[in-house]
Design a protein around this motif. Structure first.
Motif, PDB file in Angstrom:
ATOM      1  N   THR A 242     -10.703  -3.845  -4.846  1.00  0.00           N
ATOM      2  CA  THR A 242     -12.045  -4.070  -4.321  1.00  0.00           C
ATOM      3  C   THR A 242     -13.121  -3.377  -5.136  1.00  0.00           C
ATOM      4  O   THR A 242     -14.311  -3.655  -4.946  1.00  0.00           O
ATOM      5  CB  THR A 242     -12.113  -3.582  -2.866  1.00  0.00           C
ATOM      6  N   THR A 243     -12.764  -2.461  -6.024  1.00  0.00           N
ATOM      7  CA  THR A 243     -13.731  -1.811  -6.909  1.00  0.00           C
ATOM      8  C   THR A 243     -13.738  -2.484  -8.284  1.00  0.00           C
ATOM      9  O   THR A 243     -14.048  -1.847  -9.285  1.00  0.00           O
ATOM     10  CB  THR A 243     -13.401  -0.319  -7.056  1.00  0.00           C
ATOM     11  N   ASN A 244     -13.405  -3.769  -8.300  1.00  0.00           N
ATOM     12  CA  ASN A 244     -13.286  -4.545  -9.542  1.00  0.00           C
ATOM     13  C   ASN A 244     -12.234  -3.914 -10.456  1.00  0.00           C
ATOM     14  O   ASN A 244     -12.413  -3.827 -11.670  1.00  0.00           O
ATOM     15  CB  ASN A 244     -14.625  -4.655 -10.274  1.00  0.00           C
ATOM     16  N   ARG A 245     -11.146  -3.520  -9.852  1.00  0.00           N
ATOM     17  CA  ARG A 245     -10.038  -2.950 -10.616  1.00  0.00           C
ATOM     18  C   ARG A 245      -9.145  -4.071 -11.116  1.00  0.00           C
ATOM     19  O   ARG A 245      -8.731  -4.950 -10.349  1.00  0.00           O
ATOM     20  CB  ARG A 245      -9.223  -1.991  -9.745  1.00  0.00           C
ATOM     21  N   HIS A 246      -8.840  -4.023 -12.396  1.00  0.00           N
ATOM     22  CA  HIS A 246      -7.910  -4.957 -13.018  1.00  0.00           C
ATOM     23  C   HIS A 246      -6.944  -4.127 -13.863  1.00  0.00           C
ATOM     24  O   HIS A 246      -7.373  -3.382 -14.750  1.00  0.00           O
ATOM     25  CB  HIS A 246      -8.648  -5.975 -13.892  1.00  0.00           C
ATOM     26  N   ARG A 247      -5.674  -4.267 -13.547  1.00  0.00           N
ATOM     27  CA  ARG A 247      -4.668  -3.441 -14.227  1.00  0.00           C
ATOM     28  C   ARG A 247      -3.449  -4.280 -14.545  1.00  0.00           C
ATOM     29  O   ARG A 247      -2.881  -4.944 -13.678  1.00  0.00           O
ATOM     30  CB  ARG A 247      -4.253  -2.267 -13.342  1.00  0.00           C
ATOM     31  N   GLY A 248      -3.054  -4.256 -15.808  1.00  0.00           N
ATOM     32  CA  GLY A 248      -1.836  -4.918 -16.229  1.00  0.00           C
ATOM     33  C   GLY A 248      -0.800  -3.895 -16.652  1.00  0.00           C
ATOM     34  O   GLY A 248      -1.129  -2.900 -17.299  1.00  0.00           O
ATOM     35  N   LEU A 249       0.449  -4.131 -16.262  1.00  0.00           N
ATOM     36  CA  LEU A 249       1.529  -3.194 -16.560  1.00  0.00           C
ATOM     37  C   LEU A 249       2.790  -3.961 -16.910  1.00  0.00           C
ATOM     38  O   LEU A 249       3.144  -4.925 -16.223  1.00  0.00           O
ATOM     39  CB  LEU A 249       1.791  -2.288 -15.340  1.00  0.00           C
ATOM     40  N   VAL A 250       3.453  -3.531 -17.976  1.00  0.00           N
ATOM     41  CA  VAL A 250       4.756  -4.069 -18.354  1.00  0.00           C
ATOM     42  C   VAL A 250       5.709  -2.898 -18.532  1.00  0.00           C
ATOM     43  O   VAL A 250       5.393  -1.935 -19.247  1.00  0.00           O
ATOM     44  CB  VAL A 250       4.688  -4.887 -19.658  1.00  0.00           C
ATOM     45  N   THR A 251       6.838  -2.940 -17.847  1.00  0.00           N
ATOM     46  CA  THR A 251       7.852  -1.900 -17.995  1.00  0.00           C
ATOM     47  C   THR A 251       9.193  -2.534 -18.339  1.00  0.00           C
ATOM     48  O   THR A 251       9.495  -3.651 -17.911  1.00  0.00           O
ATOM     49  CB  THR A 251       8.017  -1.074 -16.702  1.00  0.00           C
ATOM     50  N   TYR A 252       9.980  -1.789 -19.118  1.00  0.00           N
ATOM     51  CA  TYR A 252      11.335  -2.231 -19.426  1.00  0.00           C
ATOM     52  C   TYR A 252      12.253  -1.020 -19.440  1.00  0.00           C
ATOM     53  O   TYR A 252      11.936   0.029 -20.020  1.00  0.00           O
ATOM     54  CB  TYR A 252      11.421  -2.929 -20.782  1.00  0.00           C
ATOM     55  N   SER A 253      13.404  -1.167 -18.802  1.00  0.00           N
ATOM     56  CA  SER A 253      14.446  -0.161 -18.842  1.00  0.00           C
ATOM     57  C   SER A 253      15.780  -0.859 -18.635  1.00  0.00           C
ATOM     58  O   SER A 253      15.909  -1.697 -17.734  1.00  0.00           O
ATOM     59  CB  SER A 253      14.240   0.892 -17.742  1.00  0.00           C
ATOM     60  N   HIS A 267      -9.035  -1.528 -16.130  1.00  0.00           N
ATOM     61  CA  HIS A 267     -10.489  -1.375 -15.992  1.00  0.00           C
ATOM     62  C   HIS A 267     -10.825  -1.255 -14.516  1.00  0.00           C
ATOM     63  O   HIS A 267     -10.258  -1.950 -13.671  1.00  0.00           O
ATOM     64  CB  HIS A 267     -11.245  -2.573 -16.575  1.00  0.00           C
ATOM     65  N   ASP A 268     -11.775  -0.360 -14.190  1.00  0.00           N
ATOM     66  CA  ASP A 268     -12.207  -0.189 -12.812  1.00  0.00           C
ATOM     67  C   ASP A 268     -13.671   0.242 -12.833  1.00  0.00           C
ATOM     68  O   ASP A 268     -14.048   1.151 -13.572  1.00  0.00           O
ATOM     69  CB  ASP A 268     -11.341   0.864 -12.105  1.00  0.00           C
ATOM     70  N   ASP A 269     -14.506  -0.423 -11.998  1.00  0.00           N
ATOM     71  CA  ASP A 269     -15.923  -0.041 -11.900  1.00  0.00           C
ATOM     72  C   ASP A 269     -16.116   1.237 -11.096  1.00  0.00           C
ATOM     73  O   ASP A 269     -17.174   1.873 -11.184  1.00  0.00           O
ATOM     74  CB  ASP A 269     -16.732  -1.165 -11.240  1.00  0.00           C
ATOM     75  N   GLY A 270     -15.130   1.623 -10.279  1.00  0.00           N
ATOM     76  CA  GLY A 270     -15.270   2.789  -9.425  1.00  0.00           C
ATOM     77  C   GLY A 270     -15.937   2.459  -8.110  1.00  0.00           C
ATOM     78  O   GLY A 270     -16.486   1.383  -7.911  1.00  0.00           O
TER      79      GLY A 270
END
Length: 746
Positions: A242-253, A267-270
């Motif tokens: 809701t704070t215009n947060r956009h997050r991409g994550l890639v994990t491998y194990s 990225h997040d506007d806060g």
């Protein structure tokens, strides 16, 4: 833990063999003594968690697995089960297909208040960054008096640890505190650790164990990295908020082993003015060698870059008068940059009775902060804005050795070295960021070396003792560019004896006692001729003395009661005494030496698991922290903190978490008092095949939270005569906000 065992008949005796495995992570547990009750037969698990005990009399047998890292596990092996594997889970549940009953096998604490936070618990609360895992530790309070991207402020057991001055933090044993950071001594920034790669966090309150080093005045935390078993393989996650947060994550194990690779972009506007952030992280670990003869060799690396905005603090009276909004900021131009590179090579060699562990590491660190705490107090025309910049190249190495001398006595010893090459500047700048005056210009080299030795006794099954000491020697050589490039140096040292005792009075009841001396080395600036022109603290400022180690003598007594797999409780009382205190002052922007202090308090913690899929937890911590001579309360750290939380993890794929936290009003400098604070957070999630959905909600009740409160003079009306009267300032905590994550496994 799970405990797998198989029996093989050999004439009048039998051979008992199997493996000890962490059920949550699927990883083997090495270095654990497995013995047969009633006979002098035992084995130590190897790197695969395997053990083998020959010559065990036929018939009913009882095995006990115990070590410094786990709670004791007791297993009854019945004759009819000798030809079938027996699996012991972490809860009391019926396993009729194996003819066994479950028991507890948690990580074994050295003190009554030791806390271990698991990946399951971390996933049950909202987490913006790696520091948020510490919010689950009883009695530990975190404040971020800036925005996401800047280091947190820590409060523990009456200590205002600022950004890490009294709280040691390590990543798999690698020290993270920045010794002479320009913004605050001991500065901690975990932006380079991705929350989903945290396997567990172990927190020791107080300086009671030999492996606790510099800054462990109030306690220490060690992060262990790894992808939880259920999340291994290739996984991608995208988060919106809701704070215009956009997050991409890639994990491998891989399904087996501890290799991992994780990449994050965010990225997040806060949630208010001047709180935006952009962040990128690359974190990886690979095992280079895994050999029965030569041990294991692993490489850990991380790269991190973040740019963020800084809102500063607000005068409470301005918000109440409607001159500024609750989530606004005076200064729209505050910002920061944080960058880090870290590489470490670790080698572990274990042969049961003796083991060697070594690590060599190096890193690069860059921090830039532009902020203004006091407005136009010092400079009524151009303002008090300052730009701080620090560049640090770090290096270090350590080696640990342990040997079991007898069945009841073990020796451990270690050597280590850490060093920094630092360059720091601070400039007073105007509203257009043009330099007005250089207020700090330091270059230097600082090193800290340590040696420690200790003994672990177990004269009888019911009693365990550890005693030892460490010596730490710091060397600082600093050149002050504002004092004709004057070169100053010093080499303070600290001797730290430590001891812990555990006595199992009854099977479910254990008593603990601990003593330890903690220390903090002086920062590089203390070796210069600098003296602040004005300060914002009380009359408890220390008026003389050369730079030296700040030391604390701490004591703790307590008990843990675990009558069954459903319920457990612990209680502890603690005391800490410091001859010469050090506290960060927001007006001068430096650490100030204060008079002697003492802290007395207690902690109560309880856990309840009525069913396998539900865990309930409650805790409360009280502390009375005062200056010895004046009797004044030590400012900023809360005297009472507590919380309750619930964690749901059901086999149907449903999971959820609820956490409530409360703080009593905090004592502030100059006799002021802050406001009490409460917060309620929640999470929910569901897994359907290879798809997972997670919801995080912060501040469910949408309260106006004053996360951090301070009392000092400031002036925000340029051109007018400033007032020197201190007023209450605060940093706003997040309002109601939510984040939704969609993950896919491949």
């Amino acid at each position: 833990m799970s405990f797998a065992q198989t029996a093989f008949s050999q004439g009048a005796t039998q051979t008992l063999g199997g493996r000890l495995i962490d059920a949550d992570l699927g990883e083997p547990v090495a270095g654990i003594v497995v013995r047969v009750v009633g006979v002098q037969l035992e084995s130590v698990t190897d790197e695969r968690g395997a053990f083998l005990i020959r010559g065990v009399p036929l018939g009913h047998a009882v095995l006990v697995a115990e070590g410094d890292t786990i709670e004791p596990v007791r297993v009854e092996v019945r004759p009819e089960a000798h030809q079938s594997p027996i699996v012991i889970e972490t809860r009391y549940v019926s396993l009729p297909e194996f003819g066994a009953t479950a028991t507890i096998a948690r990580r074994r604490p050295l003190t009554a208040s030791t806390s271990q936070i698991t990946s399951r618990e971390i996933a049950s609360v909202p987490r913006r960054n790696a520091e948020d895992a510490l919010r689950l530790v009883p009695g530990l309070t975190l404040v971020q008096h800036g925005s996401e991207g800047k280091g947190h402020q820590f409060f523990l057991r009456g200590f205002d640890a600022i950004h890490g001055a009294d709280f040691e933090l390590t990543i798999e044993g690698i020290p993270i505190n920045e010794w002479s950071n320009i913004h605050a001594q001991g500065y901690i920034d975990l932006g380079f650790i991705i929350p989903e790669t945290i396997q567990s966090v172990e927190v020791t309150k107080g300086p009671f164990t030999l492996d606790q080093g510099a800054f462990a005045m109030a306690g220490s935390a060690d992060y262990q990295l790894g992808i939880p078993a259920n999340d291994r393989g290739l996984r991608t996650t995208y988060t919106i908020g809701t704070t215009n947060r956009h997050r991409g994550l890639v994990t491998y194990s891989p399904r087996e082993g501890d290799d991992l690779l994780a990449v994050e972009a965010m990225h997040d506007d806060g949630f208010g003015m001047n709180r935006g952030i952009d962040r990128g992280v690359l974190l990886g670990r690979i095992r280079l060698l895994d050999d029965d003869a030569y041990g294991t060799l692993s490489l850990l690396g991380s790269g991190y870059l973040a740019r963020f905005e800084l809102p500063g603090t607000l005068r409470n009276e301005d918000v109440q008068a409607g001159r500024i909004g609750f989530y606004d900021a005076y200064d729209r131009a505050g910002d920061g940059l944080s960058a880090r590179g870290l590489a470490a090579v670790s080698h572990d060699w274990d042969r049961g009775d003796h083991s060697v562990s070594s690590t060599v590491y190096g890193g690069y660190r860059r921090l830039e902060l532009l902020e203004n705490y006091t407005g136009f107090l010092v400079d009524p025309i151009r303002g008090d804005r300052r730009r701080q910049t620090q560049t640090t190249w770090s290096f270090g190495a350590k080696i640990d050795y342990s040997v079991r001398l007898t069945t009841w006595l073990a020796l451990e010893a270690a050597l280590g070295l850490h060093g920094d090459r630092l360059d720091q500047t601070q400039q007073h700048v105007d509203q257009q960021q043009a330099p007005i005056e250089t207020e700090r210009e330091l270059q230097g080299v600082q090193t800290s070396s340590h040696a420690r030795v200790g003994l672990r006794f177990r004269p009888v099954d019911e009693l365990r003792l550890t005693v030892g000491a460490r010596i730490d020697v710091a060397h600082v050589s600093v050149r002050d560019g504002l004092d004709d490039s004057r070169l100053s140096s010093g080499a303070p040292a600290a001797f730290s004896p430590r001891a812990t005792v555990e006595w199992r009075v009854l099977t479910p009841l254990r008593l603990f006692a601990a003593y330890g001396r903690g220390f903090r080395p002086p920062e590089a600036r203390s070796f210069t001729t600098f003296e602040p022109e004005r300060i914002g603290l009380s009359e408890d400022v220390f008026d003389g003395g050369d730079p030296r180690m700040t030391v604390v003598d701490s004591f703790e007594v307590g008990a843990r009661w675990i009558p069954n797999g459903y319920f457990g409780a612990s209680v502890s009382g603690f005391a800490s005494f410091i001859e010469r205190e050090t506290v960060f002052d927001h007006v001068s922007g430096v650490n100030l030496a204060l008079n002697s202090t003492r802290r007395l308090g207690g902690e109560l913690e309880a856990r309840l698991s009525p069913v396998d899929w539900l865990m309930l937890h409650a805790d409360v911590t009280y502390v009375d922290a005062r200056f010895v001579d004046s009797g004044n309360t030590i400012p900023l750290a809360p005297w009472l903190v507590g919380g309750v939380r619930a964690v749901v993890t059901h086999n149907s794929g449903v999971r959820a978490g609820l956490r409530f936290m409360g703080l009593a009003s905090r004592s502030l400098p100059h006799g002021a008092e802050g406001a009490p604070m409460t917060a309620l957070d929640a999470t929910a999630g569901y897994t359907w095949g290879w798809i997972r959905l997670d919801l995080e909600v912060e501040n469910v009740l949408n309260q106006r939270i004053r996360e951090g409160e301070y009392h000092y003079a400031s002036h925000w009306r340029p051109g007018q005569e400033p007032s020197e009267i201190p007023v209450v300032h605060y940093v706003a905590g997040p309002p109601f906000n939510a984040r939704l994550s969609l993950s896919a496994a491949f």
